[in-house]
Write a protein that holds these residues in place. Structure first.
Motif, PDB file in Angstrom:
ATOM      1  N   UNK A  64     -18.036  73.383  59.821  1.00  0.00           N
ATOM      2  CA  UNK A  64     -18.496  73.928  58.543  1.00  0.00           C
ATOM      3  C   UNK A  64     -18.958  72.812  57.612  1.00  0.00           C
ATOM      4  N   UNK A  65     -18.286  71.669  57.647  1.00  0.00           N
ATOM      5  CA  UNK A  65     -18.715  70.532  56.828  1.00  0.00           C
ATOM      6  C   UNK A  65     -20.055  69.995  57.310  1.00  0.00           C
ATOM      7  N   UNK A  66     -20.229  69.958  58.629  1.00  0.00           N
ATOM      8  CA  UNK A  66     -21.517  69.531  59.183  1.00  0.00           C
ATOM      9  C   UNK A  66     -22.612  70.499  58.757  1.00  0.00           C
ATOM     10  N   UNK A  67     -22.326  71.790  58.834  1.00  0.00           N
ATOM     11  CA  UNK A  67     -23.295  72.807  58.432  1.00  0.00           C
ATOM     12  C   UNK A  67     -23.743  72.590  56.992  1.00  0.00           C
ATOM     13  N   UNK A  68     -22.781  72.326  56.120  1.00  0.00           N
ATOM     14  CA  UNK A  68     -23.099  72.141  54.705  1.00  0.00           C
ATOM     15  C   UNK A  68     -23.845  70.829  54.461  1.00  0.00           C
ATOM     16  N   UNK A  69     -23.364  69.720  55.059  1.00  0.00           N
ATOM     17  CA  UNK A  69     -23.966  68.416  54.802  1.00  0.00           C
ATOM     18  C   UNK A  69     -25.357  68.290  55.450  1.00  0.00           C
ATOM     19  N   UNK A  70     -25.557  68.970  56.577  1.00  0.00           N
ATOM     20  CA  UNK A  70     -26.855  68.931  57.260  1.00  0.00           C
ATOM     21  C   UNK A  70     -27.787  70.042  56.796  1.00  0.00           C
ATOM     22  N   UNK A  71     -27.276  70.922  55.915  1.00  0.00           N
ATOM     23  CA  UNK A  71     -28.070  72.056  55.403  1.00  0.00           C
ATOM     24  C   UNK A  71     -28.601  72.912  56.554  1.00  0.00           C
ATOM     25  N   UNK A  87     -39.917  70.482  72.162  1.00  0.00           N
ATOM     26  CA  UNK A  87     -38.794  71.398  71.954  1.00  0.00           C
ATOM     27  C   UNK A  87     -39.188  72.494  70.978  1.00  0.00           C
ATOM     28  N   UNK A  88     -38.549  73.632  71.085  1.00  0.00           N
ATOM     29  CA  UNK A  88     -38.881  74.771  70.245  1.00  0.00           C
ATOM     30  C   UNK A  88     -38.622  74.467  68.779  1.00  0.00           C
ATOM     31  N   UNK A  89     -39.474  75.010  67.935  1.00  0.00           N
ATOM     32  CA  UNK A  89     -39.329  74.826  66.498  1.00  0.00           C
ATOM     33  C   UNK A  89     -38.513  75.952  65.892  1.00  0.00           C
ATOM     34  N   UNK A  90     -37.835  75.630  64.777  1.00  0.00           N
ATOM     35  CA  UNK A  90     -37.137  76.649  64.017  1.00  0.00           C
ATOM     36  C   UNK A  90     -38.126  77.310  63.067  1.00  0.00           C
ATOM     37  N   UNK A  91     -37.647  78.280  62.283  1.00  0.00           N
ATOM     38  CA  UNK A  91     -38.513  78.937  61.307  1.00  0.00           C
ATOM     39  C   UNK A  91     -39.016  77.940  60.277  1.00  0.00           C
ATOM     40  N   UNK A  92     -38.234  76.867  60.042  1.00  0.00           N
ATOM     41  CA  UNK A  92     -38.634  75.850  59.061  1.00  0.00           C
ATOM     42  C   UNK A  92     -39.657  74.889  59.634  1.00  0.00           C
ATOM     43  N   UNK A  93     -39.928  74.988  60.955  1.00  0.00           N
ATOM     44  CA  UNK A  93     -40.871  74.080  61.581  1.00  0.00           C
ATOM     45  C   UNK A  93     -40.216  72.886  62.245  1.00  0.00           C
ATOM     46  N   UNK A  94     -38.906  72.735  62.099  1.00  0.00           N
ATOM     47  CA  UNK A  94     -38.189  71.622  62.706  1.00  0.00           C
ATOM     48  C   UNK A  94     -37.958  71.852  64.192  1.00  0.00           C
ATOM     49  N   UNK A  95     -38.002  70.801  64.968  1.00  0.00           N
ATOM     50  CA  UNK A  95     -37.652  70.883  66.370  1.00  0.00           C
ATOM     51  C   UNK A  95     -36.131  70.826  66.515  1.00  0.00           C
ATOM     52  N   UNK A  96     -35.643  71.159  67.701  1.00  0.00           N
ATOM     53  CA  UNK A  96     -34.209  71.048  67.980  1.00  0.00           C
ATOM     54  C   UNK A  96     -33.754  69.606  67.811  1.00  0.00           C
ATOM     55  N   UNK A  97     -34.585  68.680  68.281  1.00  0.00           N
ATOM     56  CA  UNK A  97     -34.218  67.267  68.178  1.00  0.00           C
ATOM     57  C   UNK A  97     -34.061  66.848  66.719  1.00  0.00           C
ATOM     58  N   UNK A  98     -34.965  67.300  65.859  1.00  0.00           N
ATOM     59  CA  UNK A  98     -34.872  66.954  64.439  1.00  0.00           C
ATOM     60  C   UNK A  98     -33.595  67.513  63.821  1.00  0.00           C
ATOM     61  N   UNK A  99     -33.209  68.711  64.242  1.00  0.00           N
ATOM     62  CA  UNK A  99     -31.976  69.293  63.706  1.00  0.00           C
ATOM     63  C   UNK A  99     -30.747  68.571  64.252  1.00  0.00           C
ATOM     64  N   UNK A 100     -30.813  68.108  65.495  1.00  0.00           N
ATOM     65  CA  UNK A 100     -29.711  67.313  66.046  1.00  0.00           C
ATOM     66  C   UNK A 100     -29.532  66.014  65.264  1.00  0.00           C
ATOM     67  N   UNK A 101     -30.651  65.397  64.895  1.00  0.00           N
ATOM     68  CA  UNK A 101     -30.580  64.167  64.099  1.00  0.00           C
ATOM     69  C   UNK A 101     -29.922  64.453  62.756  1.00  0.00           C
ATOM     70  N   UNK A 160     -26.272  77.776  63.790  1.00  0.00           N
ATOM     71  CA  UNK A 160     -27.060  76.661  64.334  1.00  0.00           C
ATOM     72  C   UNK A 160     -26.193  75.419  64.480  1.00  0.00           C
ATOM     73  N   UNK A 161     -25.382  75.149  63.467  1.00  0.00           N
ATOM     74  CA  UNK A 161     -24.495  73.985  63.534  1.00  0.00           C
ATOM     75  C   UNK A 161     -23.533  74.107  64.707  1.00  0.00           C
ATOM     76  N   UNK A 162     -22.962  75.297  64.921  1.00  0.00           N
ATOM     77  CA  UNK A 162     -22.041  75.499  66.053  1.00  0.00           C
ATOM     78  C   UNK A 162     -22.748  75.212  67.375  1.00  0.00           C
ATOM     79  N   UNK A 163     -23.955  75.734  67.527  1.00  0.00           N
ATOM     80  CA  UNK A 163     -24.673  75.563  68.791  1.00  0.00           C
ATOM     81  C   UNK A 163     -25.032  74.092  69.037  1.00  0.00           C
TER      82      UNK A 163
END
Length: 263
Positions: A31-38, A1-15, A43-46
C-alpha cells in the motif's frame, strides 16, 4: 510492452515501483508503494509480485518489501559507476581522514541538470548535510554542481541560467547572479567554494576529476561548518586528490547514465 491507460509501459511502471524506495523508505508495504508510486493498488500488487518473483524485490516475514539482492548483483557487476567508486574510494577515504569533514563523490547528470551522489563519508564533523547516497541535487545549489557548471557544455549553461533556480532539495530560490559568480570563480581558480548556501553555517568545496578528453567526469567535495574548516588544509588535500585521480595510470571514464525517467 503493453501500455496502460496513461500511456506508460509496464517497464515504466516497474521503475516507478523501484523508485518508491529511498534512504528513508528502504522498507515498504504494497500500500505504501502504491501511494508513493501513484499506482492503483491492484497494479502495485501485480508489479510487486512480478518483481519479487525475479528477485528485484525481496519480501520479509513481516510482508514488507525491500530492494532485492539480485538488483544489487546486477548493478555491482555491470554499472560503470561501481568502477568509478571502486577506484576513487581509497582517495576519498584519505581525504575524509585528513580533513575530518563530510566528503563525497558525485557525477554530473547534464541531461537532467542535476548532480548524482555516488559515494559519501560522514564519520567526522558536525555540519548539517543534505546530500544522500544515490541522491540528486540541482546543478546550482551545491559545490559539486558549481564545479560541473564550470565545465558544462554551452547548451547546459544556457538551459540552467535561463529559468528560475528553485532548489528541489530545500525549495529555496537561488540568485542567478550569485551562481554565475560562483561558476566564474570555479573556472578561474580550478575549485568551487560555496558559503552561506543551502545550510548557512556550512562552507562547501569541490574539485573536478577530469578525463583524458578534457571533459569533467566527477567531483570530490568536502562540506563542513565554516568555523571548523581550514581553507588551506582542505584545498591542499582536495587539489592533490583530484590530481591523483585525474592523472593516474588509467584514465577516468564518464559513466553513461540514462535520463532519470523524466519526460
Amino acid at each position: 510492452m503493453a501500455n496502460s491507460k496513461s500511456g506508460e509501459t509496464v517497464l515504466e511502471r516497474c521503475v516507478r515501483v523501484l523508485e518508491a524506495f529511498d534512504l528513508t523508505h528502504s522498507s515498504l508495504t504494497v500500500s505504501e508503494i502504491s501511494r508513493r508510486a501513484n499506482l492503483p493498488m491492484s497494479t502495485a500488487h501485480r508489479l510487486v509480485a512480478e518483481l519479487v518473483d525475479i528477485g528485484l524485490l525481496d519480501r520479509g516475514e513481516d510482508k514488507r518489501l525491500v530492494m532485492g539482492q539480485r538488483a544489487w548483483e546486477i548493478f555491482a557487476r555491470t554499472n560503470p559507476v561501481e568502477s568509478l567508486r571502486f577506484r576513487a574510494r581509497p582517495v576519498l577515504e584519505g581525504v575524509h581522514s585528513a580533513v575530518q569533514q563530510f566528503t563525497s563523490l558525485a557525477v554530473p547528470q547534464f541531461d537532467d541538470d542535476e548532480v548524482l551522489f555516488i559515494e559519501r563519508y560522514t564519520q567526522f564533523g558536525d555540519a548539517e548535510i543534505r546530500a544522500t547516497q544515490g541522491g540528486r541535487m540541482d546543478l546550482f545549489d551545491n559545490s559539486n554542481g558549481i564545479i560541473f557548471l564550470a565545465h558544462a557544455p554551452f547548451d547546459v549553461l544556457e538551459r540552467v541560467f535561463s529559468k528560475p533556480m528553485v532548489s528541489k532539495t530545500d525549495g529555496k530560490t537561488y540568485d542567478v547572479a550569485v551562481v554565475q559568480e560562483q561558476v566564474e570563480f570555479a573556472r578561474r581558480m580550478g575549485y568551487a567554494r560555496v558559503s552561506n548556501g543551502m545550510v548557512r553555517e556550512n562552507v562547501a568545496y569541490a574539485v573536478p576529476l577530469m578525463g583524458t578528453d578534457g571533459r569533467v567526469v566527477a567531483a570530490i567535495s568536502v562540506v563542513g561548518r565554516a568555523d571548523e574548516c581550514d581553507d588551506d588544509v582542505i584545498l591542499t588535500v582536495l587539489a592533490a586528490s583530484g590530481n591523483q585521480l585525474s592523472h593516474g595510470e588509467n584514465p577516468l571514464m564518464l559513466p553513461r547514465i540514462p535520463r532519470h525517467g523524466r519526460a
